[in-house]
Design a protein around this motif. Structure first.
Motif, PDB file in Angstrom:
ATOM      1  N   ALA A 186       0.800  -1.024  -0.020  1.00  0.00           N
ATOM      2  CA  ALA A 186      -0.156   0.047  -0.036  1.00  0.00           C
ATOM      3  C   ALA A 186       0.849   1.030  -0.072  1.00  0.00           C
ATOM      4  O   ALA A 186       0.615   1.944  -0.823  1.00  0.00           O
ATOM      5  CB  ALA A 186      -1.023   0.058   1.201  1.00  0.00           C
ATOM      6  N   VAL A 187       1.928   1.338   0.862  1.00  0.00           N
ATOM      7  CA  VAL A 187       2.722   2.380   1.001  1.00  0.00           C
ATOM      8  C   VAL A 187       3.649   2.653  -0.395  1.00  0.00           C
ATOM      9  O   VAL A 187       3.742   3.651  -0.834  1.00  0.00           O
ATOM     10  CB  VAL A 187       3.681   2.485   2.150  1.00  0.00           C
ATOM     11  N   SER A 188       3.943   1.663  -0.638  1.00  0.00           N
ATOM     12  CA  SER A 188       4.954   1.917  -1.850  1.00  0.00           C
ATOM     13  C   SER A 188       4.077   2.392  -3.270  1.00  0.00           C
ATOM     14  O   SER A 188       4.529   3.173  -3.960  1.00  0.00           O
ATOM     15  CB  SER A 188       5.438   0.409  -2.010  1.00  0.00           C
ATOM     16  N   VAL A 189       2.908   1.608  -3.307  1.00  0.00           N
ATOM     17  CA  VAL A 189       2.147   1.944  -4.565  1.00  0.00           C
ATOM     18  C   VAL A 189       1.712   3.492  -4.233  1.00  0.00           C
ATOM     19  O   VAL A 189       1.851   4.298  -5.137  1.00  0.00           O
ATOM     20  CB  VAL A 189       0.902   0.929  -4.655  1.00  0.00           C
ATOM     21  N   ALA A 190       1.175   3.816  -3.318  1.00  0.00           N
ATOM     22  CA  ALA A 190       0.893   5.069  -2.957  1.00  0.00           C
ATOM     23  C   ALA A 190       1.905   6.173  -3.231  1.00  0.00           C
ATOM     24  O   ALA A 190       1.710   7.298  -3.954  1.00  0.00           O
ATOM     25  CB  ALA A 190       0.449   5.406  -1.455  1.00  0.00           C
ATOM     26  N   LEU A 191       3.236   5.942  -2.580  1.00  0.00           N
ATOM     27  CA  LEU A 191       4.424   7.068  -2.654  1.00  0.00           C
ATOM     28  C   LEU A 191       4.829   7.121  -4.070  1.00  0.00           C
ATOM     29  O   LEU A 191       4.999   8.139  -4.639  1.00  0.00           O
ATOM     30  CB  LEU A 191       5.383   6.468  -1.601  1.00  0.00           C
ATOM     31  N   SER A 192       5.086   5.909  -4.783  1.00  0.00           N
ATOM     32  CA  SER A 192       5.574   5.830  -6.071  1.00  0.00           C
ATOM     33  C   SER A 192       4.560   6.512  -7.106  1.00  0.00           C
ATOM     34  O   SER A 192       5.024   7.477  -7.870  1.00  0.00           O
ATOM     35  CB  SER A 192       5.732   4.339  -6.542  1.00  0.00           C
ATOM     36  N   THR A 193       3.341   6.432  -6.743  1.00  0.00           N
ATOM     37  CA  THR A 193       2.360   6.977  -7.825  1.00  0.00           C
ATOM     38  C   THR A 193       2.442   8.647  -7.427  1.00  0.00           C
ATOM     39  O   THR A 193       2.479   9.403  -8.530  1.00  0.00           O
ATOM     40  CB  THR A 193       1.010   6.459  -7.425  1.00  0.00           C
ATOM     41  N   ALA A 248      12.851   3.282   3.802  1.00  0.00           N
ATOM     42  CA  ALA A 248      13.957   4.219   3.511  1.00  0.00           C
ATOM     43  C   ALA A 248      13.281   5.374   2.696  1.00  0.00           C
ATOM     44  O   ALA A 248      13.223   6.608   2.706  1.00  0.00           O
ATOM     45  CB  ALA A 248      14.978   3.521   2.826  1.00  0.00           C
ATOM     46  N   ALA A 249      12.234   4.926   1.700  1.00  0.00           N
ATOM     47  CA  ALA A 249      11.862   5.611   0.676  1.00  0.00           C
ATOM     48  C   ALA A 249      10.875   6.771   1.442  1.00  0.00           C
ATOM     49  O   ALA A 249      10.760   7.726   0.895  1.00  0.00           O
ATOM     50  CB  ALA A 249      10.946   5.041  -0.435  1.00  0.00           C
ATOM     51  N   ALA A 250      10.158   6.100   2.085  1.00  0.00           N
ATOM     52  CA  ALA A 250       9.135   6.764   2.914  1.00  0.00           C
ATOM     53  C   ALA A 250       9.862   8.077   3.538  1.00  0.00           C
ATOM     54  O   ALA A 250       9.703   9.054   3.631  1.00  0.00           O
ATOM     55  CB  ALA A 250       8.234   6.264   3.797  1.00  0.00           C
ATOM     56  N   ALA A 251      10.964   7.730   4.429  1.00  0.00           N
ATOM     57  CA  ALA A 251      11.582   8.480   5.155  1.00  0.00           C
ATOM     58  C   ALA A 251      12.297   9.872   4.165  1.00  0.00           C
ATOM     59  O   ALA A 251      12.268  10.996   4.380  1.00  0.00           O
ATOM     60  CB  ALA A 251      12.870   8.182   5.845  1.00  0.00           C
ATOM     61  N   LEU A 252      12.873   9.171   2.983  1.00  0.00           N
ATOM     62  CA  LEU A 252      13.391  10.273   2.074  1.00  0.00           C
ATOM     63  C   LEU A 252      12.270  11.216   1.735  1.00  0.00           C
ATOM     64  O   LEU A 252      12.377  12.504   1.545  1.00  0.00           O
ATOM     65  CB  LEU A 252      13.841   9.385   0.856  1.00  0.00           C
ATOM     66  N   CYS A 253      11.119  10.638   1.120  1.00  0.00           N
ATOM     67  CA  CYS A 253       9.838  11.467   0.882  1.00  0.00           C
ATOM     68  C   CYS A 253       9.676  12.508   1.859  1.00  0.00           C
ATOM     69  O   CYS A 253       9.327  13.618   1.702  1.00  0.00           O
ATOM     70  CB  CYS A 253       8.819  10.525   0.475  1.00  0.00           C
ATOM     71  N   VAL A 306      11.138   5.874  -7.394  1.00  0.00           N
ATOM     72  CA  VAL A 306       9.546   5.355  -7.771  1.00  0.00           C
ATOM     73  C   VAL A 306      10.084   3.971  -8.444  1.00  0.00           C
ATOM     74  O   VAL A 306       9.340   2.868  -8.074  1.00  0.00           O
ATOM     75  CB  VAL A 306       9.170   6.265  -9.191  1.00  0.00           C
ATOM     76  N   ALA A 307      11.133   3.801  -9.031  1.00  0.00           N
ATOM     77  CA  ALA A 307      11.496   2.361  -9.861  1.00  0.00           C
ATOM     78  C   ALA A 307      11.322   1.325  -8.547  1.00  0.00           C
ATOM     79  O   ALA A 307      10.953   0.220  -8.692  1.00  0.00           O
ATOM     80  CB  ALA A 307      12.750   2.551 -10.301  1.00  0.00           C
ATOM     81  N   LEU A 308      12.196   1.799  -7.489  1.00  0.00           N
ATOM     82  CA  LEU A 308      12.414   0.749  -6.398  1.00  0.00           C
ATOM     83  C   LEU A 308      11.063   0.410  -5.643  1.00  0.00           C
ATOM     84  O   LEU A 308      10.924  -0.769  -5.552  1.00  0.00           O
ATOM     85  CB  LEU A 308      13.314   1.485  -5.386  1.00  0.00           C
ATOM     86  N   LEU A 309      10.177   1.426  -5.517  1.00  0.00           N
ATOM     87  CA  LEU A 309       8.844   1.266  -4.997  1.00  0.00           C
ATOM     88  C   LEU A 309       8.060   0.160  -5.749  1.00  0.00           C
ATOM     89  O   LEU A 309       7.406  -0.550  -5.401  1.00  0.00           O
ATOM     90  CB  LEU A 309       8.190   2.332  -4.676  1.00  0.00           C
TER      91      LEU A 309
END
Lengths: 325, 252, 313
Positions: free
Chosen positions: C47-54, C185-190, C225-228
């Motif tokens: 859920a988090v990775s789809v939301a953030l990447s989009t 990590a991605a969430a923290a970076l965002c 985005v690619a990683l997520l």
């Protein structure tokens, strides 16, 4: 008289005829048991294999290919957008939904009856698409196929959902993933109906050309616009229903073949319909043969091969015609 | 004869045409003039049954447009719209041949083909006959469309700003062709014109519209007076006479 | 106002999580709860990775109808997977560790994306042509993956079936740890970049004018985005329109595109839909594998509406 005859034998025609003959011969000889011409003469079993399996399969590929290409061509004339075809306008998916529902509700009905249901749903699904496409701005020609692709995907999701709920996923794969390996004598004859649709479309070719000029020009030329539109829709829907229920969805044929033919011959359908039908037949039969050879003796479904070949050709076509579709 | 009775049209509550009554006899050139948004194109579309009638009646040679089969009407009346046709990869000859569609339904006879060649030559597009429309300039395409409309061979031609995109040479040529057609073959052209002096020079009758109404109707001499022109276009302009025809100095 | 709505979303997310853990509990409680907790972790990651990447993708491309999966990124990932299986063989593929596999698949995907998709995004194509090209590239690679699977194992009907739809029931447990690390990590970076993202969303020229190092920032964001996308696709398979649905809903509910609000809101909406939806489908309706199709359906309809309404204005 004789000179007239000579004039009709042009290089493209000879080449096309030769390609057809070569591919048909290959298709007749290649398969899990490869036949040789000498075998056919001596071995009655080989002959039986040829008549019961290879010949029907070859005919099915030719009929399907030409019908799908023509369905795409008609669709493009109706929507007046070069980038639509039955499988990117919800037509094929609606047909699959139709045959699925018929199978659920009337499991005992004959295939012919089920196809009527499939045709009806294909008509309905396409009409909804056309009504929406009509309201999209003409200034963005790529919006229509994009809309159609997702629209088809949504209907496809419904098909999968229903299939999941009713344990019919195996069948759904047959309808949505086109392949010819199941085609034998007695299981493809409905496709002649698609062939009849091709002939019908040639018969009304001039009307369709006028139609492709748009509503106002059609009325100005005295065409019964609404009636011709409906006839075209019916032809497309019948082709979709017949091909989907016998061999399954094959993507991109209706998209790439008419576009390539139009590049060379133009959009006068009287002239382009024979070439479109022939090229579609050659493309599908060729892809089927590739699918039979690439992992011999196993088979790759023609839909998978066409998914790769067709998508590449389509990307190329889009690049070549960037702004005005 | 074209008979227009009590014709009104509204689009989303806005009136576009109000109570038009006209009789247009056979033979001659009728020019429709007026400012933008006067309803000229709408009137033409209604006569050509491109839009459904809301109120009133349009009759072509005793045939009401609402009930007569489209093909029957297409043999009597041809229309050229301003936005033209949305043609794809058709050659000029293929497009012009479609003008014979109402007669041949696509199975063209030698007679049809002769008329196509005639139209191609008449509007100077014979050299372009094998070219695809999309490769032509705006003016060449317009001439191809005009050729197609002529080729339909009807008694009535409805032309919506046919001089668009045409240079002076071809504009004059088209007007002369229409004149000849009216004089020699007793055919009728109803043309929406923006250049009032083309109307002055070639038309037998000028119908002026404003705000969906007919505000003036008569010969060029009658209509093209400073007072009437001011009523139509909203400003006064000088009118002189050259060679017995009025010349409107509308740009001064 | 934003705060109250965010809190409301958070409460709903917690309710969904609770429902997922507790609905229809039966048998050995400790055992069942443990299984569910692992699954929950995976679902939250997806859920988090789809939301953030989009949201990130929409921000970088300054386009609210684009999503990574519409541009075919998930198809590229799956192709990487198929290619790896094809090159190593089924057994060889099974032999290497989850982490290496994931790394290799992500590398293939990023390489393909750099070659195929980046020029598209920088070519300033008209929006619908860009989308259509992306969708077609996605179709092409989906077919290529199928072709590879068929070449490897001609009877592998099931693999192909499974790869064409998201299945939130069959999660790949071996990837949850890597997934957690990447997602966190991605969430923290965002979160760290949340204010800079507001500037990026203004588009390339405006952002450069405001002092953003565009090419570096865009490259970094696209990499994230690619990683997520890789994480979510590896875990559940392709989800074509879920991200779009989530981003559109979050923006509708919050009425802003400020990233400090939009990012957490999108993540929460995604958790509510995915975890809550799975709770309902798995534990109440007893049909665990259908949520993917339902979300595709709803997301597809949302896409069509956005496209239609967007083109009308």
């Amino acid at each position: 008289m004789k000179a007239e005859w000579r004039k009709r034998i042009t290089l493209p025609r000879v080449a096309a005829a030769a390609a057809l003959v070569v591919l048909v011969c290959l298709s007749l000889l290649i398969g899990a048991d490869t036949l040789s011409p000498t075998q056919l003469a001596s071995d009655p079993e080989a002959l039986e294999l040829l008549l019961a399996s290879r010949l029907p399969r070859t005919l099915a590929a030719l009929l399907t290919g030409s019908a799908l290409a023509i369905a795409g061509l008609i669709m493009q004339a109706l929507v007046r957008n070069r980038f639509v075809e039955p499988s990117t306008a919800g037509t094929a998916q609606s047909a699959a939904l139709g045959i699925l529902l018929m199978t659920l509700v009337f499991p005992a009905a004959s295939l012919g009856v089920k196809m009527i249901g499939a045709t009806a749903l294909a008509l309905l699904g396409t009409s909804v698409f056309m009504a929406t496409a009509d309201r999209l701005p003409v200034t963005q020609p790529h919006l229509v196929p994009l809309f159609g692709l997702v629209y088809g995907g949504v209907i496809g999701a419904v098909v999968t959902f229903v299939g999941w709920q009713t344990d019919l996923l195996q069948f759904i794969d047959i309808w949505t993933n086109g392949e010819f390996s199941g085609v034998v004598r007695g299981r493809y004859e409905f496709l002649w109906g698609a062939g009849i649709m091709v002939v019908l479309s040639w018969w009304i070719a001039d009307r369709l050309t006028v139609l492709s000029l748009g509503r106002e020009a059609s009325i100005g030329l005295g065409l019964d616009y609404a009636w011709t539109l409906r006839l075209g829709l019916l032809v497309v829907s019948v082709i979709a229903a017949l091909t989907v229920s016998v061999v399954g969805i094959i993507p991109f044929v209706g998209l790439v073949v008419p576009n390539i033919v139009s590049r060379v011959i133009g959009d006068n359908l009287r002239a382009s319909i024979p070439w479109t039908a022939l090229s579609g037949a050659l493309l599908v039969l060729g892809c089927d043969i590739v699918g039979r050879l690439i992992r011999y003796p196993y088979e790759i479904p023609v839909a998978t091969v066409m998914g790769v070949v067709g998508a590449l050709l389509f990307l190329k076509l889009m690049r070549l015609r960037p702004s005005h579709a | 004869m074209i008979l227009i009775e009590d014709l009104s049209l509204a689009h989303g509550g806005t009136p576009i045409l109000r109570d038009i009554n006209l009789t247009i006899d056979r033979g001659g050139i009728v020019a429709l003039v007026g400012p933008n948004g006067a309803g000229k194109s709408s009137l033409l579309s209604l006569i050509a049954r491109l839009r459904p009638l809301q109120t009133g009646r349009v009759v072509i040679d005793d045939l009401p447009v609402t009930t007569t089969p489209g093909r029957e009407l297409a043999r009597r009346m041809a229309i050229l719209r301003q936005d033209g046709v949305f043609a794809g990869r058709l050659t000029v000859r293929e497009l012009v041949s479609l003008g014979r569609f109402p007669h041949s339904q696509g199975r063209s006879t030698p007679q049809d083909r002769a008329r196509v060649e005639e139209a191609l030559a008449q509007f100077g597009v014979a050299d372009l006959a094998e070219r695809f429309l999309e490769t032509l300039s705006g003016g060449q395409r317009q001439r191809a469309l005009v050729a197609m409309t002529f080729c339909q061979g009807t008694d009535y031609l409805l032309l919506d700003e046919p001089l668009n995109n045409l240079d002076m040479f071809h504009a004059r040529h088209l007007m002369q062709s229409l004149r000849r057609m009216a004089d020699e073959e007793d055919r009728t052209a109803i043309i929406v014109l923006h250049d009032i002096n083309q109307a002055a020079a070639y038309a037998d009758r000028i119908i002026a519209m404003r705000d969906g109404r007919v505000v003036a109707d008569g010969t060029p001499q009658d209509v093209l007076t400073p007072d009437t022109l001011a009523e139509i276009f909203g400003y006064r302009m000088q009118v002189t006479q050259i060679g017995g025809k009025p010349l409107v100095l509308h740009h001064l | 106002m934003h705060k109250r709505r965010l809190v409301l979303l958070a409460v709903l997310a917690v309710v969904s999580v609770a429902a997922f853990l507790t609905l229809g509990l039966r048998g050995n409680l400790a055992f069942v709860l443990q299984i569910r907790a692992v699954k929950l972790l995976a679902l939250v990651q997806v859920a988090v990775s789809v939301a953030l990447s989009t949201v990130l993708f929409q921000t970088v491309t300054a386009n609210r109808i684009l999503t990574p999966s519409i541009m075919g990124l998930d198809a590229l990932y799956l192709f990487g997977q198929a290619l790896l299986v094809f090159l190593l063989g089924g057994l060889g593929y099974a032999a290497i560790g989850g982490g290496w596999k994931f790394a290799a698949e992500v590398l293939i995907m990023i390489a393909l994306a750099a070659v195929l998709l980046r020029p598209l995004l920088t070519a300033r194509l008209d929006m619908s042509l860009l989308l259509l090209t992306g969708v077609t590239i996605g179709l092409l690679f989906r077919s290529l993956s199928q072709l590879l699977f068929r070449l490897l194992d001609p009877n592998a009907f099931a693999v192909v079936q499974a790869a064409s739809f998201a299945n939130f029931n069959a999660l790949r447990a071996d990837l949850t740890i890597i997934g957690s690390v990447v997602t966190f990590a991605a969430a923290a970076l965002c979160w760290h970049l949340r204010h800079r993202l507001d500037v990026v969303a203004l588009g390339r020229e405006a952002a450069i004018g405001l002092g953003i190092d565009w090419s570096r920032t865009a490259a970094l964001l696209l990499l994230v985005v690619a990683l997520l996308v890789a994480v979510s696709t590896a875990l559940v398979g392709p989800v074509a329109f879920f991200g779009l649905l989530v981003a559109a809903l979050a923006e509708r509910i919050l009425g802003t595109r400020r990233h400090a609000v939009l990012l957490p809101a999108a993540a929460l909406v995604a958790i509510i839909l995915l975890v809550g939806g799975q709770a309902i489908f798995q534990h109440l309706l007893g049909s665990a594998s259908t949520l993917g199709v339902v979300i595709e359906f709803a997301g597809g309809i949302a896409f069509l509406l956005l496209l239609y309404l967007g083109s009308r204005t």
